[in-house]
Design a protein around this motif. Sequence first.
Motif, mmCIF file in Angstrom:
data_model
loop_
_atom_site.group_PDB
_atom_site.id
_atom_site.type_symbol
_atom_site.label_atom_id
_atom_site.label_comp_id
_atom_site.label_asym_id
_atom_site.label_seq_id
_atom_site.Cartn_x
_atom_site.Cartn_y
_atom_site.Cartn_z
ATOM 1 N N GLU A 139 0.896 -1.241 -0.003
ATOM 2 C CA GLU A 139 0.218 -0.040 0.092
ATOM 3 C C GLU A 139 0.920 1.241 0.004
ATOM 4 O OE1 GLU A 139 -3.250 0.488 -0.349
ATOM 5 O OE2 GLU A 139 -3.457 -1.641 -0.625
ATOM 6 N N ALA A 140 1.981 1.008 0.729
ATOM 7 C CA ALA A 140 2.977 2.380 0.797
ATOM 8 C C ALA A 140 3.444 2.502 -0.677
ATOM 9 C CB ALA A 140 4.064 2.035 1.686
ATOM 10 N N ASP A 141 3.773 1.377 -1.374
ATOM 11 C CA ASP A 141 4.199 1.679 -2.435
ATOM 12 C C ASP A 141 3.439 2.186 -3.540
ATOM 13 O OD1 ASP A 141 6.612 0.589 -1.660
ATOM 14 O OD2 ASP A 141 6.268 -1.265 -2.558
ATOM 15 N N ARG A 142 1.944 1.687 -3.246
ATOM 16 C CA ARG A 142 0.896 2.033 -4.133
ATOM 17 C C ARG A 142 0.603 3.626 -3.749
ATOM 18 N NH1 ARG A 142 -5.175 -0.600 -4.111
ATOM 19 N NH2 ARG A 142 -5.942 0.821 -5.687
ATOM 20 N N GLU A 147 0.983 8.912 -5.266
ATOM 21 C CA GLU A 147 1.245 10.410 -4.960
ATOM 22 C C GLU A 147 1.914 11.028 -6.068
ATOM 23 O OE1 GLU A 147 3.550 10.092 -1.371
ATOM 24 O OE2 GLU A 147 1.826 10.448 -0.182
ATOM 25 N N GLY A 148 2.823 9.980 -6.585
ATOM 26 C CA GLY A 148 3.583 10.272 -8.046
ATOM 27 C C GLY A 148 2.566 10.601 -8.967
ATOM 28 N N LEU A 149 1.554 9.780 -9.270
ATOM 29 C CA LEU A 149 0.728 9.923 -10.271
ATOM 30 C C LEU A 149 -0.323 11.471 -9.832
ATOM 31 C CD1 LEU A 149 -0.796 6.499 -10.995
ATOM 32 C CD2 LEU A 149 0.730 7.650 -12.420
ATOM 33 N N LEU A 150 -0.400 11.652 -8.553
ATOM 34 C CA LEU A 150 -1.199 12.734 -8.306
ATOM 35 C C LEU A 150 -0.366 14.021 -8.716
ATOM 36 C CD1 LEU A 150 -3.457 14.038 -6.958
ATOM 37 C CD2 LEU A 150 -2.178 13.917 -4.599
ATOM 38 N N GLN A 151 1.281 13.932 -8.595
ATOM 39 C CA GLN A 151 2.017 15.044 -8.712
ATOM 40 C C GLN A 151 1.857 15.275 -10.148
ATOM 41 O OE1 GLN A 151 5.737 14.018 -6.761
ATOM 42 N NE2 GLN A 151 4.918 14.651 -4.867
#
Length: 442
Positions: A139-142, A147-151
């Motif tokens: 989940e952390a990786d997800r 978060e990367g996708l959000l950024q």
Amino acid sequence: MNFRDYASTETSALVERLTTAAEVAAQTAAQEIRAAADAEIQQVRADAARSGQDAEDLRQQVASLVAETAHLRTQLDAESVRAAEALTQLDAETVRASDALEQLDAAATEAQNAWRANEDLVRDLHAQIEAAHAATRHEADRVGALEGLLQEAQSAASSQRAETDDANALADGLQNGMSTLRAQRQQVTALLGESIDAFDALATATTVDELFTKLVQQTAAQFPRVVIFRRKGQRLEGELATGLDPSVDLADVALTMGADSIITTAAAQGVYAYATAEQLGDAHRLPGDVPAFAVAAPLVFQSETLAVLYADTGLAEKGEAHAAFAGVLAAHTNVLLSRLTQELKIARELREYAQMLLHEAEEMFVADTREGRTRPDRLRRLRDTIDFGRQLYAQRAALEGPGAAGLLDEEIATLVGTDPSTDFSDALSDALAQMPVVSAGA
């Protein structure tokens, strides 16, 4: 060792200790009774041996001892009974201990089963914890990926927003540009209409002076201040004007060809030039405030610049289209000048005649110098020559109108202003200073 073995061992040891303790207690009691009885008998026997006198007392004592011994035996029997009861109780306790052992064994079995169940549960819990940790890491990786996708989405949204803003700005710019183009189109259409009217008005002129006057009038439709500068040698002098301040004398509005101005640029290069207030700067201009926009266009006949049309305005919205309007009027005026060839031809011939008269005066001055005449004599003869030349020129120019009368004086002024000066130009300047002022029409 498991719990069941441990409980069985402890219970057996307890039973053995209880049995041993009971036996030891019974034996100890019996031994004490026997020892006490033996001691008494020995004491009695000793007493009987030492003293046989009191046999009755001894027998009584013996009887008493026997009774006491019986009593002791009774006590011993009672103790034996109690020991037997203790053994019976011990057996009962042993039974209870066995029952307790069985219960303990059952409890141990249950506890062992529970322990195994707990171990299984612990293993399951460990497995679940590991799975939870793995799931947490996943989940952390997800979450990190999200978060990367959000950024990236935020960055893309910012870029999209910037592109949208740029597109909106571009659309606004295009809309403003279209509005400006429409306004410019309307302006150009209006200027074209005025140009056609101006062409018609200019076409009615029958003389050069009338043509220049109409040019000033038509140019004033777009520029509040208009001046025509006549070129006279290396000078440009104001001849016709409109819109000047009443305090300005048109005769004082003049400049040399070397001055920094769009007027001299138009005269020297034969093309129309325009400039804004910033571009005009400290350049030569008309008296008064710096105009917002100015234009100058040459008036040319057979590759010779006769004059310069200058116009300016304080309105900042004037621009290239208005400069082109003035340039077109000047160009059309140049075309019309070719129709007035006779007047211009006469003016050119008179200018050439004036130049010839001055050339002859110079040759006479040079000849007087070579003959060694004094300077005062040479100046006197030069004044006479200039005066005679003026008379000859006046006779020839009398029939050509007032515009031709001043051509000789213009050529004289041009020669006097020659830089660097010559002996003849210096002498001519001195001679003119001693001559009376003659009007152009004299």
